[in-house]
Design an enzyme around this catalytic site. Structure first.
Site, PDB file in Angstrom:
ATOM      1  N   SER A  27      -9.619   1.618   3.096  1.00 29.61           N
ATOM      2  CA  SER A  27      -8.782   2.395   2.192  1.00 29.61           C
ATOM      3  C   SER A  27      -7.729   1.567   1.462  1.00 29.61           C
ATOM      4  O   SER A  27      -7.066   2.074   0.565  1.00 29.61           O
ATOM      5  CB  SER A  27      -8.071   3.506   2.980  1.00 29.61           C
ATOM      6  OG  SER A  27      -7.207   2.938   3.956  1.00 29.61           O
TER       7      SER A  27
ATOM      8  N   SER B 265      -9.707  -0.808   7.265  1.00 29.72           N
ATOM      9  CA  SER B 265      -9.246  -0.610   5.889  1.00 29.72           C
ATOM     10  C   SER B 265      -8.647  -1.820   5.197  1.00 29.72           C
ATOM     11  O   SER B 265      -8.418  -1.778   3.994  1.00 29.72           O
ATOM     12  CB  SER B 265      -8.223   0.523   5.843  1.00 29.72           C
ATOM     13  OG  SER B 265      -8.912   1.732   5.727  1.00 29.72           O
TER      14      SER B 265
ATOM     15  N   LYS C 230       0.852  -1.198   0.000  1.00 29.14           N
ATOM     16  CA  LYS C 230       0.000   0.000   0.000  1.00 29.14           C
ATOM     17  C   LYS C 230       0.883   1.240   0.000  1.00 29.14           C
ATOM     18  O   LYS C 230       1.946   1.248   0.644  1.00 29.14           O
ATOM     19  CB  LYS C 230      -0.901  -0.038   1.240  1.00 29.14           C
ATOM     20  CG  LYS C 230      -1.969   1.045   1.305  1.00 29.14           C
ATOM     21  CD  LYS C 230      -2.871   0.817   2.522  1.00 29.14           C
ATOM     22  CE  LYS C 230      -3.917   1.895   2.687  1.00 29.14           C
ATOM     23  NZ  LYS C 230      -4.777   1.664   3.858  1.00 29.14           N
TER      24      LYS C 230
HETATM   25  N1  GLN Z   1     -12.828   4.032   6.850  1.00 34.05           N
HETATM   26  C1  GLN Z   1     -12.135   4.337   8.058  1.00 34.05           C
HETATM   27  C2  GLN Z   1     -11.662   5.767   8.041  1.00 34.05           C
HETATM   28  O1  GLN Z   1     -11.820   6.416   7.044  1.00 34.05           O
HETATM   29  C3  GLN Z   1     -11.021   3.386   8.288  1.00 34.05           C
HETATM   30  C4  GLN Z   1      -9.801   3.705   7.511  1.00 34.05           C
HETATM   31  C5  GLN Z   1      -8.616   2.849   7.823  1.00 34.05           C
HETATM   32  O2  GLN Z   1      -8.733   1.792   8.458  1.00 34.05           O
HETATM   33  N2  GLN Z   1      -7.469   3.310   7.367  1.00 34.05           N
HETATM   34  O3  GLN Z   1     -11.145   6.242   8.992  1.00 34.05           O
END
Ligand code: GLN
Length: 509
Positions: free
Chosen positions: A145, A169, A67
């Site tokens: 994400s 994410s 990532k």
């Molecule tokens: N969707 C969550 C957020 O926007 C989790 C994101 C993540 O785990 N990086 O904070």
């Protein structure tokens, strides 16, 4: 090592080791940046390079996608943000070095929501990631994400992909794309070289097509026991040893297992197809002898709100360093425009969602709001942790044995919840309340609608617990449902073995 991550020898290995024999740093140059696969219809890789990284132990073993918020020396590490458009990391994240030492070949960096903020991998300077399960004319969300990493695994571009999981994410993209997404116990895998979003929640997670390959990469390799002195949140060796002593890695016979079904997860927004899949998985496990036990986690209802106070608060502090001086691109006006230096760099460098989180976080940390927001959210977080500790059969190895004081619980809590804990081994619940939505539908949604996707993933994040999303394919369904298993702290290996067992049972059904 088991055979799941094929340790290749023969021509492929020779070619690979030849390609890989060039020095890593000398390979990095501007043209590499130009290798971004803009034309890819799935838009999941932002930099590809078969030739970049050789496995340190020099035996070609498996392809690893990373990532783009995890540092890879010499490769761009941009977090899908314009503010880091020109950034290439001068060093490599510990987790990447550890995996390369065990045969990983980095094949590229994956697209994501900017700085990890999002649930659909659409908040990216590279544009949205597309789910490979989409129909031609109706692109679906790949989840976020870490959407690019999930797609890299789904398409076979990588056997293993690294993601980060702050509030879901890794698990959410796994659920939407039909792969496996594992979030380890907090503090197990090093975060050195991982661009922070919310430090107290951030974990490095792993996406793959099979559980044994995750087991190989993280557990058989010994990485899970390695303390990283460069990461202040990496558990000390003595703590790892104590935790490992408390948690056996052997999964007992199904008849000896109790699986908890958290009743608060049965929310009105749950898609009937997801609910049916959940019931099906529970009854398949029951048919194999496991005891299915409804459990109550009362603080769950407030977990999502608490997460969306705490994560932006930490983010607002973490992102302060992107000011156009230390990091980020200085605006055209430079510092000639007096106090507009920061605002120009930050205003043009950050995307909408990141700005929203910074504003939210700055507000909840402000002197007039901190008591009502940040402090309350911390209290909810503590109650979420206590809920989990109350229902797991294993004690949390991080704490001394604790007495649960009924006086700490809300007065309106049902008597059943105050009584002795039901004591289960794992929790089973969906990873997300719905199937992957269409990207076109997301355009009409507010950011709060996106936050709701995280309702089942954030509780384990707040408590620092391990969780894994596995795909369950409804019999006549075209799209997978992610089913989540959550375990007690450091019970990762047994949880993964339970996940493997569950997948085998579902396959046979
Ligand atoms: N969707 C969550 C957020 O926007 C989790 C994101 C993540 O785990 N990086 O904070």
């Amino acid at each position: 090592m088991r055979a799941s991550l094929s340790r290749k020898s023969g021509p492929r290995a020779v070619i690979c080791s030849k390609i890989c024999s060039c020095s890593a740093v000398s390979l990095y140059s501007r043209p590499l940046l130009a290798q971004r696969r803009q034309a890819s219809t799935l838009n999941h890789m932002v930099t590809t390079t078969e030739s970049f990284s050789k496995p340190i132990n020099n035996s070609f073993n498996y392809k690893l996608a990373v990532k783009d918020n995890v540092a890879t020396e010499g490769l761009p590490t941009q977090c899908a943000s314009k503010i880091l458009d020109s950034h290439a990391s001068p060093f490599e994240a510990t987790i990447v070095t550890q995996l390369r030492a065990n045969g990983a070949v980095v094949v590229g960096k994956t697209n994501m929501d900017e700085f990890g903020m999002g649930s659909h991998s659409v908040n990216s300077m590279h544009g949205a990631v597309v789910n490979p399960l989409s129909d031609k004319d109706a692109p679906l969300s790949a989840g976020g994400s870490s959407g690019g990493s999930a797609v890299a695994v789904k398409t076979g571009d990588a056997q293993i992909a690294l993601g980060t999981d702050t509030g879901g994410s890794v698990r959410l993209p796994a659920a939407y794309t039909g792969v496996i997404g594992y979030k380890p116990s907090y503090g197990m895998l090093s975060r050195h070289g991982v661009v922070p979003y919310a430090n107290s929640l951030d974990t490095v997670g792993v996406l793959a097509n099979s559980i044994p390959s995750i087991e190989d990469a993280i557990f058989s390799s010994g990485i899970y026991m390695q303390h990283d002195p460069n990461d202040p949140t990496s558990l000390r060796t003595a703590t790892r040893q104590r935790c490992s002593k408390a948690c056996s890695s052997n999964l007992p016979a199904m008849e000896k297992l109790a699986i908890g079904i958290p009743i608060e997860y049965n929310i009105a927004e749950l898609d009937p197809g997801v609910k049916a899949a959940w019931e099906n998985v529970a009854s398949q496990l029951e048919a194999q002898g496991a005891r299915i036990v409804p459990v109550s986690l009362p603080a769950t209802k407030e977990a999502l709100c608490a997460y969306y106070v705490l994560a932006p608060a930490e983010a607002s502090s973490n992102l302060a360093k992107y000011d156009g001086v230390r990091y980020g691109v200085r605006g055209k006006n430079g510092d000639s425009a007096g106090d507009t230096l920061y605002s120009e760099a930050r205003g043009s460098g950050f995307g909408e969602e990141v700005k929203r989180r910074i504003l939210l976080g700055t507000y909840s940390l402000s002197s007039e709001a901190i008591d009502n927001y940040f402090i309350q959210a911390q209290k909810v977080r503590r109650r979420v942790q206590q809920d989990f500790d109350r229902i797991f059969r294993l004690d949390n190895p991080l704490y001394e044995e604790r007495q649960f004081d009924l006086a700490d619980m809300e007065a309106d809590m049902l008597l059943d919840n105050k009584r002795g804990p039901p004591q289960v081994d794992f929790l089973l619940c969906p990873t997300a309340p719905t199937f992957a939505p269409q990207l076109s539908d997301l355009q009409n949604q507010s950011s709060v609608d996106a936050y709701i996707n995280d309702v089942f993933t954030v509780p384990a994040s707040l408590a620092g617990l391990p969780a894994v999303s596995i795909p369950a394919w409804p019999k006549d369904g075209k799209f997978p449902v992610g089913m989540q298993l959550i375990g007690q702290f450091w019970d990762d290996l047994r949880m993964l073995r339970m996940a493997e067992k569950t997948m085998a049972i579902l396959r046979a059904a």
